[in-house]
Design a protein around this motif. Sequence first.
Motif, PDB file in Angstrom:
ATOM      1  N   TYR A 147       0.805  -1.225   0.000  1.00 26.37           N
ATOM      2  CA  TYR A 147       0.000   0.000   0.000  1.00 26.37           C
ATOM      3  C   TYR A 147       0.840   1.279   0.000  1.00 26.37           C
ATOM      4  O   TYR A 147       0.299   2.366  -0.106  1.00 26.37           O
ATOM      5  N   PRO A 169       2.368   4.517  -0.730  1.00 21.53           N
ATOM      6  CA  PRO A 169       1.959   5.331  -1.877  1.00 21.53           C
ATOM      7  C   PRO A 169       3.051   5.609  -2.902  1.00 21.53           C
ATOM      8  O   PRO A 169       2.752   5.785  -4.083  1.00 21.53           O
ATOM      9  N   SER A 203      -0.689   1.123  -5.355  1.00 21.95           N
ATOM     10  CA  SER A 203      -0.868   2.501  -5.824  1.00 21.95           C
ATOM     11  C   SER A 203      -0.468   2.614  -7.298  1.00 21.95           C
ATOM     12  O   SER A 203      -1.132   3.291  -8.092  1.00 21.95           O
ATOM     13  N   ASP A 260      -3.024   3.638 -10.203  1.00 18.78           N
ATOM     14  CA  ASP A 260      -2.661   4.860 -10.950  1.00 18.78           C
ATOM     15  C   ASP A 260      -2.534   4.548 -12.449  1.00 18.78           C
ATOM     16  O   ASP A 260      -2.961   5.330 -13.295  1.00 18.78           O
ATOM     17  N   ALA A 317      -0.610   9.050  -6.730  1.00 21.94           N
ATOM     18  CA  ALA A 317      -0.237   8.203  -5.586  1.00 21.94           C
ATOM     19  C   ALA A 317      -1.409   8.102  -4.611  1.00 21.94           C
ATOM     20  O   ALA A 317      -1.956   9.112  -4.190  1.00 21.94           O
ATOM     21  N   LEU A 318      -1.771   6.861  -4.282  1.00 16.80           N
ATOM     22  CA  LEU A 318      -2.900   6.631  -3.365  1.00 16.80           C
ATOM     23  C   LEU A 318      -2.368   6.321  -1.971  1.00 16.80           C
ATOM     24  O   LEU A 318      -1.618   5.361  -1.802  1.00 16.80           O
ATOM     25  N   ASP A 319      -2.762   7.106  -0.999  1.00 13.26           N
ATOM     26  CA  ASP A 319      -2.343   6.821   0.371  1.00 13.26           C
ATOM     27  C   ASP A 319      -3.451   6.016   1.054  1.00 13.26           C
ATOM     28  O   ASP A 319      -4.302   6.570   1.752  1.00 13.26           O
TER      29      ASP A 319
END
Lengths: 439, 313
Positions: B149, B151, B157, B161, B168-170
């Motif tokens: 996970y 980011p 992520s 994306d 970027a996914l947090d």
Amino acid sequence: MRAKKLTAVAGGAFLAAMSGAQAQDSEITLCWAAWDPANALVELSKDFTASTGIGMNFEFVPWTNFADRFLNELNSGGKLCDLMIGDSQWIGGGATYGHYVQLNEFFDQEGISMDDFLPATVYAYSTWPKGTPNYYALPAMGDALGWVYRKDWFSRPELREAFKAEYGRDLGVPSNWQELKETATFFQGREIDGETRYGAAIYTERGSEGITMGVTAALYPWGFKYENAPGSYDMEGAVNSAASVEGLEFYKSLYDCCSPPGHSDAYMVANLDAYKSGQVAMQMNWFAFFPGIAKDEVVGGDVSGFFVNPGQNIEASTLGGQGISVVAYSDKKDLALEYLKWFAQPDVQAKWWALGGYSCHQSVLGDPGFAETAPFAADFLKAMSGVQDFWQEPIYAELLLAMQQRVHDYVVAGKGTAQEALDKLIEDWTISFEDDGKL
Amino acid sequence: MPDEAQRARRALTVSNRIASKLRGLSDTAIAWIFIGPTILLLLAINIFPLLWTIYLSFTNYRANQPGRPVRWIGTRNYERLLGSEDIWGYLQATAHFVIWTMIFQIVIGFGLALLINRNFRGASFWTTIILIPMMLSPAVVGTFWTYIYQPQTGIFSYIVDFFAGTGALDMIGSVALAPWSIIIVDTWMWTPYIMLLCLAGLRSIPDYLYEAAEIDRANALQRFWYITLPRVLPFLMLAVLFRGIENFKMFDLVVELTSGGPGSTTELASINLKREAFEKWRTGYSSAFAIILFVTIFGLGNIYVKVLNKVKS
């Protein structure tokens, strides 16, 4: 013939068992966290074994489990540890619940004077009730929260020029939190050597004590107080004062603007990793890690610089560090006291500092050449002159967890306002003190 | 040889003696002799702690302060708990986690079981591959998913994306995404378990039912609706019962992944209970919370079992 052989073997086994038991009798176990200074202590303690014949065992637990593991050990009256280097906040519980041996008589007998140690460390690590001459620990490892920065980036002409153009001043060590935020903002998302860099790695950890230690590094310079008068438990207007609210809002703004992505549950190791991997221009961390950083292959030497926690309304730093106590449940208290006697000697304290431990002894810290002994030594002295600590009450863990929840909810999760977070914190703490009979 | 014969004779005499004694006992008495030790054990390790916890829940007891006088404080712990916004928040977070993990795991698990049941070439191999996640330790799974996970460097992520252009996914640090991050991991880990139980259900359906349905010209949907689903439903409900109870007390995976954060977003009831009991040492208060959770699980579990029995019959 066979019977003789059997007798000889049995005799040998008996002797071996006896000598093993004797060796165990002259060994003590010291419990602490697993980190760089602990390795230095192992090295230092070899001298103790050499001079006294008393063997040393060590039980080191990572910081994430440190409090859980050893507080349970103390609460259950365990005999694993003869000596405990416990957090400063444990001193109230250690003294009140009888986990630690009171050391006044021993100090008097052995001529160990608390005047030989830095007053701030004696107050924080040794006394309970606070400030009274009742000693339950010998100051062992002085520590405070400080900052590390990429000195090499700060000295690059193109970056200095860009910074000056943007902020109208030279890029350098920030003298207050506002400057620190500007510097962090400048580096946030900036391309350096083809990589995206970020401003500052700050403490945001939720599980143990991380975010509280980070937030208080901002709150103390803003003038945050736990009580209106010491010992009154009167928190309204102190904990949630306008200055405290401003300090907390500022910390959140620093988290929002300038921390690296995914830095939402970070404490000591995560900050070190972010810094050593070149992600961030600055990191907050305990002075205890600075000798390791100064010697690091990648970021050591001239690459890194150090600075004391910036002031704002006042100069103040969050206290770390620990005292060393004799565990009351130990069967080898006499040997453990022997260790304290040895550890309190000025030459041992000097070697402790040389190996990477932070001595609290006046003979070491008061040495005119001390500030030159390490690139962070002068900052350490400055920090220790303005340290403030969290509650050291016997129920400190309960108070700490409440603060962890309230400030994490606000700073990281963005729930509510700073004012609400601190108001709720007072409610939580009031219930805890009522339950404990203090209110 | 004579020794052995003597021993055998002696053993026979002893067993005859015991048999003659037992012959005088009723069936009920013999049954009690057999189940007595088990009942005593249950009383000692289940019933007594439960009663003791109920008692503690009405006191101010703290396990880390043994010398402190224990005071009876009536229902104060329960009043505090039920009046606390935070507690309702933890229960809501728990309900969100349990409901969504159940939905995802049933749909995906049942779907996988239907696929595997087709007995295609390599079905056994793929079954083994699918089962791997549930063989791992939750602590290990939690730890490596934190890296997945991540980011900046995590593959999750990157993939999201790549396909959705989200940047970027947090997942762990975001209030909106963190509850889904733990649901995804639990679903990844435990869907195979649901699949396995469904597969057992599917394999227990006799072929003649489908043959009869084909003769009656039932289409695929009708066969599924009137044969497959009713036959698999008891298995599915059993799987939901097991996983529901497990997820209601979910702890290790979430602690490793999010520590209950950001803030209290993923602080499930069991995580908060542990904090209250073994970090804050509010034993009386946490006992009250444990009793509330116990009553909730016990009540819901009982209702569920009754429904399950109806479905079975």
